[in-house]
Design a protein around this motif. Structure first.
Motif, PDB file in Angstrom:
ATOM      1  N   ASN A  32       1.381  -1.449   0.130  1.00  0.00           N
ATOM      2  CA  ASN A  32      -0.284  -0.066   0.337  1.00  0.00           C
ATOM      3  C   ASN A  32       0.838   1.040  -0.121  1.00  0.00           C
ATOM      4  O   ASN A  32       2.278   1.439   0.460  1.00  0.00           O
ATOM      5  N   GLY A  33       0.281   2.345  -0.066  1.00  0.00           N
ATOM      6  CA  GLY A  33       0.739   3.695  -0.183  1.00  0.00           C
ATOM      7  C   GLY A  33       1.837   4.073   1.115  1.00  0.00           C
ATOM      8  O   GLY A  33       3.086   4.361   1.243  1.00  0.00           O
ATOM      9  N   ASP A  34       1.421   3.471   2.151  1.00  0.00           N
ATOM     10  CA  ASP A  34       2.207   3.323   3.569  1.00  0.00           C
ATOM     11  C   ASP A  34       3.639   2.722   3.802  1.00  0.00           C
ATOM     12  O   ASP A  34       4.325   2.845   4.788  1.00  0.00           O
ATOM     13  N   GLU A  35       3.607   1.646   2.579  1.00  0.00           N
ATOM     14  CA  GLU A  35       4.554   0.330   3.338  1.00  0.00           C
ATOM     15  C   GLU A  35       4.035  -0.075   4.619  1.00  0.00           C
ATOM     16  O   GLU A  35       5.240  -0.555   4.784  1.00  0.00           O
ATOM     17  N   THR A  36       2.902  -0.460   5.167  1.00  0.00           N
ATOM     18  CA  THR A  36       2.875  -1.174   6.081  1.00  0.00           C
ATOM     19  C   THR A  36       1.923  -2.797   5.660  1.00  0.00           C
ATOM     20  O   THR A  36       1.682  -3.154   6.851  1.00  0.00           O
ATOM     21  N   LEU A  37       1.454  -2.669   4.786  1.00  0.00           N
ATOM     22  CA  LEU A  37       0.983  -3.823   4.582  1.00  0.00           C
ATOM     23  C   LEU A  37       1.069  -4.361   2.742  1.00  0.00           C
ATOM     24  O   LEU A  37       1.549  -3.963   1.629  1.00  0.00           O
ATOM     25  N   HIS A  38       2.116  -5.693   3.555  1.00  0.00           N
ATOM     26  CA  HIS A  38       2.665  -5.796   1.753  1.00  0.00           C
ATOM     27  C   HIS A  38       1.598  -7.700   1.674  1.00  0.00           C
ATOM     28  O   HIS A  38       1.201  -8.061   2.503  1.00  0.00           O
ATOM     29  N   LEU A  39       2.049  -7.793   0.302  1.00  0.00           N
ATOM     30  CA  LEU A  39       1.470  -8.695  -0.256  1.00  0.00           C
ATOM     31  C   LEU A  39       2.444  -9.727  -1.432  1.00  0.00           C
ATOM     32  O   LEU A  39       2.847  -8.883  -2.281  1.00  0.00           O
ATOM     33  N   VAL A  40       1.840 -10.790  -1.263  1.00  0.00           N
ATOM     34  CA  VAL A  40       3.598 -11.462  -2.146  1.00  0.00           C
ATOM     35  C   VAL A  40       3.065 -13.070  -2.568  1.00  0.00           C
ATOM     36  O   VAL A  40       2.579 -13.883  -1.537  1.00  0.00           O
ATOM     37  N   LEU A  41       3.280 -13.202  -3.673  1.00  0.00           N
ATOM     38  CA  LEU A  41       2.679 -14.287  -4.257  1.00  0.00           C
ATOM     39  C   LEU A  41       3.882 -15.175  -4.606  1.00  0.00           C
ATOM     40  O   LEU A  41       5.183 -15.134  -5.123  1.00  0.00           O
ATOM     41  N   LEU A  42       4.098 -16.115  -3.494  1.00  0.00           N
ATOM     42  CA  LEU A  42       5.061 -17.314  -3.133  1.00  0.00           C
ATOM     43  C   LEU A  42       4.713 -18.472  -3.881  1.00  0.00           C
ATOM     44  O   LEU A  42       4.979 -19.198  -3.879  1.00  0.00           O
ATOM     45  N   GLN A  43       5.157 -17.476  -5.628  1.00  0.00           N
ATOM     46  CA  GLN A  43       5.418 -19.172  -6.375  1.00  0.00           C
ATOM     47  C   GLN A  43       6.515 -19.697  -6.224  1.00  0.00           C
ATOM     48  O   GLN A  43       7.515 -19.765  -6.366  1.00  0.00           O
ATOM     49  N   HIS A  44       6.053 -21.224  -6.657  1.00  0.00           N
ATOM     50  CA  HIS A  44       7.201 -21.995  -6.515  1.00  0.00           C
ATOM     51  C   HIS A  44       8.247 -22.093  -5.428  1.00  0.00           C
ATOM     52  O   HIS A  44       9.377 -22.471  -5.469  1.00  0.00           O
ATOM     53  N   ALA A  45       7.739 -22.391  -4.390  1.00  0.00           N
ATOM     54  CA  ALA A  45       8.076 -21.569  -2.790  1.00  0.00           C
ATOM     55  C   ALA A  45       7.463 -22.825  -2.230  1.00  0.00           C
ATOM     56  O   ALA A  45       8.898 -22.818  -1.711  1.00  0.00           O
ATOM     57  N   PHE A  46       6.646 -23.508  -2.265  1.00  0.00           N
ATOM     58  CA  PHE A  46       6.908 -24.758  -1.748  1.00  0.00           C
ATOM     59  C   PHE A  46       5.978 -25.966  -2.070  1.00  0.00           C
ATOM     60  O   PHE A  46       5.778 -25.498  -3.682  1.00  0.00           O
ATOM     61  N   ASN A  47       6.028 -27.088  -1.598  1.00  0.00           N
ATOM     62  CA  ASN A  47       5.434 -28.176  -2.136  1.00  0.00           C
ATOM     63  C   ASN A  47       4.432 -28.708  -1.174  1.00  0.00           C
ATOM     64  O   ASN A  47       4.495 -28.420   0.139  1.00  0.00           O
ATOM     65  N   ARG A  48       3.174 -29.279  -1.356  1.00  0.00           N
ATOM     66  CA  ARG A  48       2.413 -29.812  -0.329  1.00  0.00           C
ATOM     67  C   ARG A  48       1.439 -30.740  -0.759  1.00  0.00           C
ATOM     68  O   ARG A  48       1.235 -30.849  -1.431  1.00  0.00           O
ATOM     69  N   PHE A  49       1.649 -31.607   0.112  1.00  0.00           N
ATOM     70  CA  PHE A  49       1.635 -33.447  -0.247  1.00  0.00           C
ATOM     71  C   PHE A  49       0.696 -33.636   1.147  1.00  0.00           C
ATOM     72  O   PHE A  49       0.717 -33.527   2.336  1.00  0.00           O
ATOM     73  N   ARG A  50      -0.959 -34.186   0.862  1.00  0.00           N
ATOM     74  CA  ARG A  50      -1.830 -34.194   1.224  1.00  0.00           C
ATOM     75  C   ARG A  50      -2.224 -36.398   1.319  1.00  0.00           C
ATOM     76  O   ARG A  50      -2.008 -36.788   0.878  1.00  0.00           O
ATOM     77  N   LEU A  51      -1.920 -36.692   2.779  1.00  0.00           N
ATOM     78  CA  LEU A  51      -1.592 -38.359   3.267  1.00  0.00           C
ATOM     79  C   LEU A  51      -2.999 -38.172   4.066  1.00  0.00           C
ATOM     80  O   LEU A  51      -3.121 -37.834   4.975  1.00  0.00           O
TER      81      LEU A  51
END
Length: 841
Positions: free
Chosen positions: A325-344
């Motif tokens: 945002n304008g005052d740099e108090t809120l950030h959004l980052v798309l964590l692409q290819h940062a994790f793998n998630r497996f479901r058991l």
């Protein structure tokens, strides 16, 4: 020869006068020119030659394969031969496929893999799945659908008794950082407390449990549903004084990830950081600074240009796009290819994880590691706290991999804590993990030892095969996040604890390493088909029909069924007009709600009822056979689970109808006689368009024949005066055929429900008040089950028309179900799903 004769010339048409003598030198000059041109054509083939290049060679040098392999010609003729073949529409140069040895070289193999990922994203386990699974293109990814083997029942047994493993790394992870109050206020506009606990509930903010929330468009609840998203808070640090920054991970389904991100950017007023203005560094020295008076007198006037204070930074490529945002108090980052998630999924997921993961030994005593080890020694995941989050640092999973695939057996070591102790006593540092830190993730990805290097070191250091080596102690620890899934919590709705298991969040680069270790310890891999199967066995759905993903699936399924229907010959097609089915390929929810709504004014829209208290009130009224609470939501549809009472089968898009008093009487007679016949058979309706279709088809065939005859006559007329062969011109009837196909489609299919009121509710002899969304044989219930949606007004009428019970017992709550390609109505019992907003799977 002195007299002139009249000769007839057929080419000129008429009689001409031939000369009586020929001048010799004129004849010799013309013949000389012809001989010169003949010699030149023989020596050097030109474009005027009627022969091809390889036809001009001597007969002993000609080969039949020359037209396909130019290298069989002399080198000086190859280029001209390629040009001739290219102009003729033939491509003789079929480049030879590179040898397998060349293609399997590491750099060439990697280049080929990168090229094939331009259109669709690959998971880290893609190569492994591509060799064993049917792959499909979904949501911008190349994903495994189902195994090439017959594993449908085996996958169910694994989910119910053993362990089913699925790669769900295609879910997008979005990181939000900011103050807790700002995040709470923003998500209050995108969700509703009527659907359950909010995203900022105390039990979630502490970071020890994962939650799920239904997201809607800004201020449009209950309409505008986006998707159901899972979220995870970073455990807060113990700091006094100023308010610390909170971090939130959102796991979004890729079908609606972009729409959800756009809503987040709009609500929190975030802008991309790909291009931003940055202040310039002050390079002027105070000692060398020139006074302002001297600057004015330097040229006799003040400088007109202002010094630059900012510069624009543009990033050419962002591996992980970020917004703020304008005052740099809120950030959004798309964590692409940062994790793998497996479901058991399954009760033995504990054993597989306990055998595959061994905690990293440290000098300091770690309570969290002891708790994780004790939790994995329990008999089932359902014994632990629901949605429990555990941070677990383990040794490299390759060190725990067995030599051959085997089932993980129950550990002989006794757990240090009982299930009750694990519920009550949880270390404060249990959910903490290095994966929350960006620098730690980057350091981890750089320090991964490749499998090739690991195997080479094993060959050098392993004296005895299988014995541990000294270098293995120096390999870096792998931080994981384990998330417990409780499964079914309502025994009256589904089997208790079905669908329980674990989700394992693995850092990028370790996906294939962990996946192979889990499969070697007996976990059965599954695909997208198993995701839908587990959801249907749990009595729910992966995507509700009012969400973005649900609408996309419905549209894709309708297009596929429609195309399959019209590929059949006319005598093999089901005549839906005779069966009185208004919409055979998809469920017309909007028109169904319109027909059952009391007021016809206003736009027609629908939504799935997620209000937990209202659903409980409706379920209680159904149990007591009382009228539903007023006012009823007119635009809502309610999710129910259907189960056939007797034999029969249910398909997707089947009709859910209201029974009449005669149907109830016939049911009692069938029970006495033990009959399994349909309770009612829909009478066949006349097809008023049958004659029109026949006439239209005949007229279309006749028109095509006339057009072809016209082109044939035109070709013959041109052939009479042409010196070369004339081919019949192209038909150019694509537009005519397309319009004919569209007209036949309109005549084959029923009238569009949007054109008439009550066209869905009263399309047949029994009133329709719902549709089946997904159906199949349930191995849990040992009968045909389905998940459908009905209108509240239809439920109200069903309760009102129930006959009184016999023998002091109330009349069972049942409805009629009919497939879209059948005329048989069959009985089905149903019950409401109260956990629509928070499913158990």
């Amino acid at each position: 020869m002195s007299s002139q004769k009249l000769e007839y010339d057929s080419s000129l048409g008429g009689r001409v006068t031939l000369p009586s003598h020929v001048t010799t030198y004129h004849y010799a000059a013309g013949a000389l020119q012809e001989i010169r041109s003949l010699i030149a054509d023989a020596e050097q083939t030109t474009q005027r030659s009627s022969k091809l290049i390889f036809q001009t060679l001597p007969k002993h040098m000609r080969r039949r394969a020359m037209s396909h392999h130019p290298k069989r010609l002399p080198r000086k003729y190859r280029q001209a031969h390629k040009s001739q073949m290219g102009k003729g529409g033939n491509q003789p140069v079929n480049s030879k496929r590179p040898s397998r040895k060349y293609r399997r070289r590491p750099k060439n193999l990697l280049r080929e893999y990168i090229r094939r990922q331009r259109r669709h994203v690959w998971l880290e386990t893609h190569i492994w799945h591509a060799k064993r699974f049917h792959m499909v293109d979904r949501w911008g990814h190349r994903l495994p659908l189902a195994s090439c083997d017959k594993t449908y029942r085996a996958c169910y047994r694994a989910s119910a008794q053993h362990c089913l493993l699925q790669d769900i790394s295609f879910y997008a992870c979005v990181e939000l950082r900011g103050s807790l109050d700002a995040l709470r206020q923003g998500f209050a506009r995108l969700s509703s407390p009527e659907c359950g606990l909010g995203i900022a509930a105390k039990t979630y903010v502490s970071g020890r449990r994962e939650g799920s929330v239904e997201l809607f468009a800004d201020g449009q609840y209950p309409h505008g549903a986006l998707q159901r998203a899972s979220f995870l808070w970073r455990p807060p640090k113990e700091e006094d004084g100023e308010e610390q920054e909170s971090t939130l991970w959102l796991w979004l389904h890729p079908s609606a990830a972009q729409a959800t991100i756009e809503q987040l950017l709009q609500v929190f007023q975030l802008k991309s950081k790909k291009q931003q203005k940055l202040p310039l560094k002050e390079q002027a020295d105070e000692e060398m600074e020139v006074p302002s008076e001297e600057k004015e007198n330097l040229n006799g006037k003040k400088p007109s240009e202002k010094p630059l204070r900012f510069w624009t930074q543009t990033k050419a490529f962002e591996p992980q796009p970020s917004y703020s945002n304008g005052d740099e108090t809120l950030h959004l980052v798309l964590l692409q290819h940062a994790f793998n998630r497996f479901r058991l999924t399954g009760p033995r997921a504990q054993r597989v994880l306990a055998a595959s993961l061994r905690p990293k030994q440290t000098e300091l005593h770690d309570e969290a590691a002891d708790y994780c080890q004790a939790a994995l020694l329990q008999s089932s995941p359902s014994e632990l706290l629901s949605n429990l989050v555990m941070g677990y640092q383990v040794v490299d999973p390759r060190l725990q991999r067995p030599k051959k695939r085997t089932k993980a057996e129950e550990s002989l070591a006794q757990a240090s804590c009982t299930a009750g102790d694990l519920l009550m006593r949880q270390p404060r540092s249990l959910p903490e993990s290095p994966l929350w830190d960006k620098e730690a993730r980057q350091t981890l990805s750089k320090g991964i030892m490749s499998t090739h290097a690991y195997e080479q070191l094993r060959q050098q250091h392993a004296v005895v095969p299988g014995a541990p080596c000294a270098f293995e102690q120096q390999m870096q620890a792998v931080p994981l996040i384990l998330i417990q899934r409780p499964g079914s919590q309502d025994s009256s709705y589904k089997r208790l604890a079905y669908g329980c298991g674990w989700d394992v969040i693995v850092p990028a680069g370790y996906g294939m390493i962990v996946w192979l270790t889990l499969t070697m310890w007996g976990a059965r891999p599954g695909g997208l088909r198993e995701l839908d199967t587990v959801a249907r066995e749990a009595g729910a759905e992966m995507h509700l029909p009012d969400t973005v993903a649900g609408g996309q699936e419905s549209a894709a399924s309708a297009d596929e069924l429609r195309g399959r229907y019209f590929r059949l010959p006319p005598n093999k097609r089901t005549n839906y007009r005779k069966l009185a089915v208004a919409s055979p390929f998809s469920a017309p929810w909007r028109h169904l709600v319109r027909d059952w709504r009391s007021s016809a004014s206003g736009p027609t829209a629908f939504y799935v009822l997620r209000h937990r208290q209202l659903l409980e009130a409706i379920a209680e009224c159904l149990r007591r056979r009382q009228p539903l609470p007023e006012p009823l939501p007119g635009e809502a549809i309610i999710q129910i689970q259907l189960r056939l009472v007797a034999r029969g089968h249910v398909m997707d898009n089947a009709l859910i109808c209201l029974p009449t008093a005669a149907d109830h009487k016939k049911r009692w007679r069938q029970l006495k006689r033990e009959e399994a016949a349909p309770v009612y058979v829909e009478p066949a309706l006349p097809d008023l368009n049958e004659r029109e279709r026949k006439e239209l088809r005949q007229s279309h065939k006749l028109k095509l024949k006339r057009l072809r005859a016209k082109r044939v006559r035109e070709k013959r007329r041109l052939q009479e005066t042409a010196t070369k062969r004339v081919h019949i011109r192209a038909a150019n009837t694509a537009q005519l055929v397309r319009s004919q196909f569209e007209a036949m489609c309109r005549l084959w299919l029923p009238t569009d429900p949007s054109e008439m009121r009550d066209s869905v509710r009263r399309q047949c002899s029994r009133e329709v008040f719902g549709y089946v969304r997904s159906a199949g044989f349930s191995l849990t219930e040992a009968s045909v089950c389905a998940v459908g949606y009905v209108t509240p007004a239809g439920l109200q009428q069903l309760i009102a028309e129930l006959p009184p019970g016999k023998g002091g017992k109330p009349t069972p709550l049942m409805c009629l179900v009919r497939d879209p390609d059948s005329r048989d109505y069959r009985w089905a019992s149903f019950q409401l799903n109260l956990n629509v907003a928070s499913p158990a799977f």
